[in-house]
Write a protein that holds these residues in place. Structure first.
Motif, PDB file in Angstrom:
ATOM      1  N   SER A 131       0.869  -1.178   0.000  1.00  0.00           N
ATOM      2  CA  SER A 131       0.000   0.000   0.000  1.00  0.00           C
ATOM      3  C   SER A 131       0.900   1.222   0.000  1.00  0.00           C
ATOM      4  O   SER A 131       2.005   1.182   0.553  1.00  0.00           O
ATOM      5  CB  SER A 131      -0.880   0.003   1.254  1.00  0.00           C
ATOM      6  N   ILE A 132       0.455   2.322  -0.610  1.00  0.00           N
ATOM      7  CA  ILE A 132       1.253   3.553  -0.559  1.00  0.00           C
ATOM      8  C   ILE A 132       0.734   4.526   0.491  1.00  0.00           C
ATOM      9  O   ILE A 132       1.289   5.609   0.661  1.00  0.00           O
ATOM     10  CB  ILE A 132       1.341   4.257  -1.932  1.00  0.00           C
ATOM     11  N   GLY A 133      -0.321   4.154   1.223  1.00  0.00           N
ATOM     12  CA  GLY A 133      -0.824   5.051   2.256  1.00  0.00           C
ATOM     13  C   GLY A 133      -2.193   4.631   2.746  1.00  0.00           C
ATOM     14  O   GLY A 133      -2.872   3.793   2.124  1.00  0.00           O
ATOM     15  N   ASP A 134      -2.600   5.224   3.838  1.00  0.00           N
ATOM     16  CA  ASP A 134      -3.863   4.869   4.463  1.00  0.00           C
ATOM     17  C   ASP A 134      -5.017   5.687   3.891  1.00  0.00           C
ATOM     18  O   ASP A 134      -5.604   6.548   4.556  1.00  0.00           O
ATOM     19  CB  ASP A 134      -3.767   5.067   5.979  1.00  0.00           C
ATOM     20  N   TYR A 135      -5.313   5.431   2.632  1.00  0.00           N
ATOM     21  CA  TYR A 135      -6.437   6.081   1.964  1.00  0.00           C
ATOM     22  C   TYR A 135      -6.824   5.194   0.785  1.00  0.00           C
ATOM     23  O   TYR A 135      -6.081   4.300   0.386  1.00  0.00           O
ATOM     24  CB  TYR A 135      -6.081   7.493   1.480  1.00  0.00           C
ATOM     25  N   ILE A 136      -7.998   5.447   0.221  1.00  0.00           N
ATOM     26  CA  ILE A 136      -8.531   4.603  -0.846  1.00  0.00           C
ATOM     27  C   ILE A 136      -8.529   5.375  -2.161  1.00  0.00           C
ATOM     28  O   ILE A 136      -8.966   6.524  -2.218  1.00  0.00           O
ATOM     29  CB  ILE A 136      -9.976   4.141  -0.527  1.00  0.00           C
ATOM     30  N   LEU A 137      -8.010   4.733  -3.214  1.00  0.00           N
ATOM     31  CA  LEU A 137      -8.020   5.289  -4.557  1.00  0.00           C
ATOM     32  C   LEU A 137      -8.975   4.485  -5.434  1.00  0.00           C
ATOM     33  O   LEU A 137      -9.431   3.409  -5.047  1.00  0.00           O
ATOM     34  CB  LEU A 137      -6.611   5.265  -5.149  1.00  0.00           C
ATOM     35  N   THR A 138      -9.252   4.988  -6.631  1.00  0.00           N
ATOM     36  CA  THR A 138     -10.172   4.284  -7.521  1.00  0.00           C
ATOM     37  C   THR A 138      -9.522   3.113  -8.244  1.00  0.00           C
ATOM     38  O   THR A 138     -10.205   2.328  -8.888  1.00  0.00           O
ATOM     39  CB  THR A 138     -10.770   5.250  -8.564  1.00  0.00           C
ATOM     40  N   GLY A 139      -8.202   3.009  -8.165  1.00  0.00           N
ATOM     41  CA  GLY A 139      -7.512   1.906  -8.825  1.00  0.00           C
ATOM     42  C   GLY A 139      -6.058   1.860  -8.431  1.00  0.00           C
ATOM     43  O   GLY A 139      -5.539   2.757  -7.758  1.00  0.00           O
ATOM     44  N   GLY A 140      -5.373   0.806  -8.860  1.00  0.00           N
ATOM     45  CA  GLY A 140      -3.978   0.607  -8.485  1.00  0.00           C
ATOM     46  C   GLY A 140      -2.969   1.247  -9.415  1.00  0.00           C
ATOM     47  O   GLY A 140      -1.758   1.113  -9.193  1.00  0.00           O
ATOM     48  N   GLU A 141      -3.436   1.961 -10.452  1.00  0.00           N
ATOM     49  CA  GLU A 141      -2.492   2.541 -11.407  1.00  0.00           C
ATOM     50  C   GLU A 141      -1.605   3.614 -10.781  1.00  0.00           C
ATOM     51  O   GLU A 141      -0.388   3.632 -11.003  1.00  0.00           O
ATOM     52  CB  GLU A 141      -3.247   3.118 -12.618  1.00  0.00           C
ATOM     53  N   LEU A 142      -2.193   4.515 -10.008  1.00  0.00           N
ATOM     54  CA  LEU A 142      -1.383   5.556  -9.358  1.00  0.00           C
ATOM     55  C   LEU A 142      -0.351   4.953  -8.396  1.00  0.00           C
ATOM     56  O   LEU A 142       0.825   5.337  -8.442  1.00  0.00           O
ATOM     57  CB  LEU A 142      -2.280   6.561  -8.639  1.00  0.00           C
ATOM     58  N   PRO A 143      -0.734   4.028  -7.511  1.00  0.00           N
ATOM     59  CA  PRO A 143       0.286   3.384  -6.676  1.00  0.00           C
ATOM     60  C   PRO A 143       1.366   2.684  -7.490  1.00  0.00           C
ATOM     61  O   PRO A 143       2.543   2.704  -7.114  1.00  0.00           O
ATOM     62  CB  PRO A 143      -0.522   2.387  -5.840  1.00  0.00           C
ATOM     63  N   SER A 144       1.002   2.068  -8.604  1.00  0.00           N
ATOM     64  CA  SER A 144       1.995   1.417  -9.464  1.00  0.00           C
ATOM     65  C   SER A 144       3.013   2.424  -9.981  1.00  0.00           C
ATOM     66  O   SER A 144       4.222   2.157 -10.009  1.00  0.00           O
ATOM     67  CB  SER A 144       1.307   0.736 -10.651  1.00  0.00           C
ATOM     68  N   MET A 145       2.525   3.593 -10.393  1.00  0.00           N
ATOM     69  CA  MET A 145       3.425   4.634 -10.894  1.00  0.00           C
ATOM     70  C   MET A 145       4.302   5.189  -9.781  1.00  0.00           C
ATOM     71  O   MET A 145       5.491   5.456  -9.982  1.00  0.00           O
ATOM     72  CB  MET A 145       2.616   5.743 -11.563  1.00  0.00           C
TER      73      MET A 145
END
Length: 234
Positions: A131-145
């Motif tokens: 995980s990149i942080g304690d929050y929810i995103l709409t998809g895993g693309e941003l964390p992948s980048m």
């Protein structure tokens, strides 16, 4: 280093690698970027990749078949690929992880969508889960980048000056000291005068003091680590 992005939305990621440092690294063949779309592996006649959750609940879940076949194909082509899943329910990605992963030859980032990925796929194929942080995103693309950027910077030849890695935040317990550029006076706002006198010993001491101040204000737990570490070194 080869990065493979397993994603339903390749176009979200592509633009990030079209400029600046990472673009130069690609042009120099230091890193290589590849994409795989699970939808291309779907056996559903409509190429569906999601379904309702077993046991009920809101939203759809990425079902196992397309991802399973996609990742099986990936591993058959490269048995050394290191597969990383991005999910909020995982350990947090840190700078030390970026440095360690920069030694790998091939990393695949699996980006979830909807309400997540069928857990059976993660259990079957994940080498690591982050995980990149304690929050929810709409998809895993941003964390992948985010992860690929942090990892790439630690690969030899990607940065123009590799020494810049040594002074950045999280390379030590403290946050990085403030940076200033010329002119020394901008709209009657001056840089610290010690920076202008050429005494490198005093500059280093000031930077440590400023790092401690920043860490105390923004990340007090980092300052605590610094104090503990330096007390052991004495």
């Amino acid at each position: 280093m080869k990065f493979t992005f397993v994603t339903l939305f390749q176009n979200i990621i592509e633009g990030y690698f079209s400029d600046s440092i990472l673009k130069r690294a690609i042009d120099s063949n230091i890193i290589n970027i590849n994409y795989l779309n699970p939808r291309d592996y779907s056996t559903n006649k409509h190429n569906k990749v999601d379904d309702t959750a077993v046991g009920g609940g809101a939203g759809m879940v990425m079902n196992p078949q397309p991802l399973y076949d996609c990742l099986e194909d990936l591993k058959n082509k490269d048995k050394n690929v290191h597969i990383v899943f991005l999910t909020p329910v995982a350990k947090q990605f840190k700078q030390n992880d970026a440095k360690r992963l920069s030694k790998k030859s091939h990393i695949a980032f699996v980006s979830g969508r909807y309400e997540g990925i069928d857990e059976r796929v993660i259990e079957s194929y994940a080498d690591e889960v982050y995980s990149i942080g304690d929050y929810i995103l709409t998809g895993g693309e941003l964390p992948s980048m985010v992860m690929s950027d942090a990892i790439a910077r630690n690969i030899d030849g990607v940065l123009g000056n590799s020494e810049s890695l040594d002074i950045e935040s999280f390379e030590t317990s403290l946050l990085e000291a403030p940076s200033f550029s010329k002119p020394a006076n901008f709209k009657n706002n001056y840089v610290p005068k010690e920076y202008l006198k050429g005494n490198h010993s005093k500059i280093r001491s000031l930077k440590i003091a400023l790092s401690e101040c920043k860490s105390k204000f923004f990340r007090p737990e980092q300052l605590k680590k610094h104090i503990i570490r330096t007390s052991y070194e004495k």
